[in-house]
Write a protein that holds these residues in place. Structure first.
Motif, PDB file in Angstrom:
ATOM      1  N   ALA A 107       0.827  -1.212   0.000  1.00 30.09           N
ATOM      2  CA  ALA A 107       0.000   0.000   0.000  1.00 30.09           C
ATOM      3  C   ALA A 107       0.856   1.255   0.000  1.00 30.09           C
ATOM      4  O   ALA A 107       0.362   2.338  -0.324  1.00 30.09           O
ATOM      5  CB  ALA A 107      -0.933   0.002   1.212  1.00 30.09           C
ATOM      6  N   LEU A 108       2.132   1.116   0.345  1.00 28.80           N
ATOM      7  CA  LEU A 108       3.026   2.271   0.385  1.00 28.80           C
ATOM      8  C   LEU A 108       4.003   2.295  -0.780  1.00 28.80           C
ATOM      9  O   LEU A 108       4.884   3.155  -0.834  1.00 28.80           O
ATOM     10  CB  LEU A 108       3.822   2.275   1.705  1.00 28.80           C
ATOM     11  CG  LEU A 108       2.992   2.252   2.977  1.00 28.80           C
ATOM     12  CD1 LEU A 108       3.908   2.322   4.185  1.00 28.80           C
ATOM     13  CD2 LEU A 108       1.976   3.375   3.007  1.00 28.80           C
ATOM     14  N   ALA A 109       3.870   1.370  -1.704  1.00 34.02           N
ATOM     15  CA  ALA A 109       4.791   1.279  -2.829  1.00 34.02           C
ATOM     16  C   ALA A 109       4.656   2.508  -3.726  1.00 34.02           C
ATOM     17  O   ALA A 109       3.613   3.163  -3.776  1.00 34.02           O
ATOM     18  CB  ALA A 109       4.533   0.007  -3.620  1.00 34.02           C
ATOM     19  N   GLU A 110       5.723   2.805  -4.441  1.00 37.73           N
ATOM     20  CA  GLU A 110       5.752   3.969  -5.336  1.00 37.73           C
ATOM     21  C   GLU A 110       4.607   3.968  -6.333  1.00 37.73           C
ATOM     22  O   GLU A 110       4.101   5.007  -6.726  1.00 37.73           O
ATOM     23  CB  GLU A 110       7.072   3.987  -6.120  1.00 37.73           C
ATOM     24  CG  GLU A 110       8.262   4.370  -5.299  1.00 37.73           C
ATOM     25  CD  GLU A 110       9.551   4.304  -6.116  1.00 37.73           C
ATOM     26  OE1 GLU A 110       9.585   3.618  -7.150  1.00 37.73           O
ATOM     27  OE2 GLU A 110      10.509   4.953  -5.694  1.00 37.73           O
ATOM     28  N   LEU A 111       4.199   2.789  -6.748  1.00 32.92           N
ATOM     29  CA  LEU A 111       3.167   2.684  -7.769  1.00 32.92           C
ATOM     30  C   LEU A 111       1.781   3.013  -7.220  1.00 32.92           C
ATOM     31  O   LEU A 111       0.848   3.211  -7.976  1.00 32.92           O
ATOM     32  CB  LEU A 111       3.170   1.269  -8.350  1.00 32.92           C
ATOM     33  CG  LEU A 111       4.514   0.822  -8.928  1.00 32.92           C
ATOM     34  CD1 LEU A 111       4.490  -0.657  -9.257  1.00 32.92           C
ATOM     35  CD2 LEU A 111       4.873   1.637 -10.145  1.00 32.92           C
ATOM     36  N   SER A 140       3.817  -8.500   4.796  1.00 32.96           N
ATOM     37  CA  SER A 140       3.026  -8.944   3.654  1.00 32.96           C
ATOM     38  C   SER A 140       3.110  -7.918   2.538  1.00 32.96           C
ATOM     39  O   SER A 140       3.253  -6.716   2.782  1.00 32.96           O
ATOM     40  CB  SER A 140       1.558  -9.147   4.054  1.00 32.96           C
ATOM     41  OG  SER A 140       0.927  -7.914   4.296  1.00 32.96           O
ATOM     42  N   CYS A 141       3.038  -8.432   1.324  1.00 33.68           N
ATOM     43  CA  CYS A 141       3.121  -7.563   0.156  1.00 33.68           C
ATOM     44  C   CYS A 141       2.487  -8.290  -1.026  1.00 33.68           C
ATOM     45  O   CYS A 141       2.582  -9.516  -1.140  1.00 33.68           O
ATOM     46  CB  CYS A 141       4.590  -7.262  -0.152  1.00 33.68           C
ATOM     47  SG  CYS A 141       4.848  -6.064  -1.470  1.00 33.68           S
ATOM     48  N   ARG A 142       1.841  -7.529  -1.877  1.00 36.09           N
ATOM     49  CA  ARG A 142       1.323  -8.129  -3.105  1.00 36.09           C
ATOM     50  C   ARG A 142       2.500  -8.454  -4.020  1.00 36.09           C
ATOM     51  O   ARG A 142       3.525  -7.770  -4.019  1.00 36.09           O
ATOM     52  CB  ARG A 142       0.355  -7.183  -3.803  1.00 36.09           C
ATOM     53  CG  ARG A 142      -0.929  -7.002  -3.021  1.00 36.09           C
ATOM     54  CD  ARG A 142      -1.929  -6.162  -3.760  1.00 36.09           C
ATOM     55  NE  ARG A 142      -1.406  -4.832  -4.013  1.00 36.09           N
ATOM     56  CZ  ARG A 142      -2.134  -3.726  -4.021  1.00 36.09           C
ATOM     57  NH1 ARG A 142      -3.430  -3.784  -3.803  1.00 36.09           N
ATOM     58  NH2 ARG A 142      -1.586  -2.573  -4.264  1.00 36.09           N
ATOM     59  N   PHE A 146       6.047  -6.302  -5.081  1.00 37.08           N
ATOM     60  CA  PHE A 146       7.302  -6.944  -4.700  1.00 37.08           C
ATOM     61  C   PHE A 146       8.202  -7.112  -5.916  1.00 37.08           C
ATOM     62  O   PHE A 146       9.416  -6.955  -5.831  1.00 37.08           O
ATOM     63  CB  PHE A 146       7.014  -8.301  -4.055  1.00 37.08           C
ATOM     64  CG  PHE A 146       8.226  -8.980  -3.505  1.00 37.08           C
ATOM     65  CD1 PHE A 146       8.794  -8.565  -2.310  1.00 37.08           C
ATOM     66  CD2 PHE A 146       8.796 -10.049  -4.168  1.00 37.08           C
ATOM     67  CE1 PHE A 146       9.911  -9.194  -1.790  1.00 37.08           C
ATOM     68  CE2 PHE A 146       9.915 -10.691  -3.654  1.00 37.08           C
ATOM     69  CZ  PHE A 146      10.476 -10.264  -2.466  1.00 37.08           C
ATOM     70  N   GLU A 147       7.593  -7.400  -7.038  1.00 41.76           N
ATOM     71  CA  GLU A 147       8.353  -7.619  -8.264  1.00 41.76           C
ATOM     72  C   GLU A 147       8.800  -6.320  -8.931  1.00 41.76           C
ATOM     73  O   GLU A 147       9.920  -6.222  -9.423  1.00 41.76           O
ATOM     74  CB  GLU A 147       7.498  -8.429  -9.251  1.00 41.76           C
ATOM     75  CG  GLU A 147       8.215  -8.842 -10.499  1.00 41.76           C
ATOM     76  CD  GLU A 147       9.308  -9.865 -10.242  1.00 41.76           C
ATOM     77  OE1 GLU A 147      10.299  -9.844 -11.001  1.00 41.76           O
ATOM     78  OE2 GLU A 147       9.186 -10.676  -9.322  1.00 41.76           O
ATOM     79  N   TYR A 148       7.929  -5.286  -8.919  1.00 39.95           N
ATOM     80  CA  TYR A 148       8.183  -4.125  -9.758  1.00 39.95           C
ATOM     81  C   TYR A 148       8.532  -2.835  -9.027  1.00 39.95           C
ATOM     82  O   TYR A 148       8.967  -1.882  -9.666  1.00 39.95           O
ATOM     83  CB  TYR A 148       6.983  -3.881 -10.691  1.00 39.95           C
ATOM     84  CG  TYR A 148       6.821  -5.001 -11.670  1.00 39.95           C
ATOM     85  CD1 TYR A 148       7.722  -5.171 -12.714  1.00 39.95           C
ATOM     86  CD2 TYR A 148       5.798  -5.929 -11.531  1.00 39.95           C
ATOM     87  CE1 TYR A 148       7.594  -6.218 -13.599  1.00 39.95           C
ATOM     88  CE2 TYR A 148       5.664  -6.986 -12.421  1.00 39.95           C
ATOM     89  CZ  TYR A 148       6.566  -7.116 -13.458  1.00 39.95           C
ATOM     90  OH  TYR A 148       6.447  -8.161 -14.333  1.00 39.95           O
ATOM     91  N   ASP A 149       8.360  -2.756  -7.723  1.00 39.82           N
ATOM     92  CA  ASP A 149       8.810  -1.577  -6.989  1.00 39.82           C
ATOM     93  C   ASP A 149      10.249  -1.850  -6.563  1.00 39.82           C
ATOM     94  O   ASP A 149      10.512  -2.767  -5.785  1.00 39.82           O
ATOM     95  CB  ASP A 149       7.927  -1.313  -5.765  1.00 39.82           C
ATOM     96  CG  ASP A 149       8.280  -0.011  -5.074  1.00 39.82           C
ATOM     97  OD1 ASP A 149       9.417   0.105  -4.563  1.00 39.82           O
ATOM     98  OD2 ASP A 149       7.434   0.906  -5.045  1.00 39.82           O
TER      99      ASP A 149
END
Length: 160
Positions: A107-111, A140-142, A146-149
């Motif tokens: 929820a806090l990722a750049e995207l 936890s992370c989607r 996890f792959e793209y940030d």
């Protein structure tokens, strides 16, 4: 954390995480999954089990951290801790196991979030605690974030 009639669907991931915590002096684990797969429910259940077993648990819901938090000192204040977060963790871990649960890093990722200092602070905290005896971090992370940030994906090489 439950479905109808207060039922919980057993998830093997909880046993795997508990086994890792029990067999390691420290650990960092990233629970990955698609949206709606129950990552938050699993972390909540894990926290309940650990707390019920007498473990020290610090649970952080990443998306509830104030947008102005841009340092570990501010995060410590946000969490209403009596001292700096790392000092509190180290102090307790000197005599007991500490499990830190961090839900929804994605929820806090750049995207997703324009106020990404909060993510940096949490990642700094995770990297600072990595390797501390008696400290186990489970977050936890989607999978997509996890792959793209780029910042979140650094957990891949730094988790154990």
């Amino acid at each position: 954390t439950t479905i109808g009639n207060n039922r919980w669907i057993e998830r093997g991931e909880i046993s795997q995480i508990l086994q890792k915590i029990d067999s390691s002096p420290y650990s960092a684990t990233v629970l990955l999954g698609e949206p709606g797969m129950g990552k938050s429910a699993l972390l909540a259940r894990l926290g309940q089990q650990l707390h019920g077993a007498g473990e020290v648990v610090l649970a952080i819901k990443a998306d509830r951290i104030g947008r102005r938090v841009d340092s570990l000192a501010q995060l410590s204040q946000e969490l209403r801790l009596p001292a700096q977060l790392l000092d509190c963790i180290k102090n307790v871990a000197s005599s007991r196991r500490v499990i830190v649960l961090i839900d929804q890093l994605d929820a806090l990722a750049e995207l997703v979030d324009l106020h990404s200092d909060r993510l940096r602070v949490l990642l700094d905290f995770i990297f600072e605690t990595k390797g501390l005896a008696n400290v186990h971090v489970v977050c936890s992370c989607r999978e997509f974030e996890f792959e793209y940030d780029g910042r979140v994906s650094k957990l891949r090489s730094k988790s154990s």
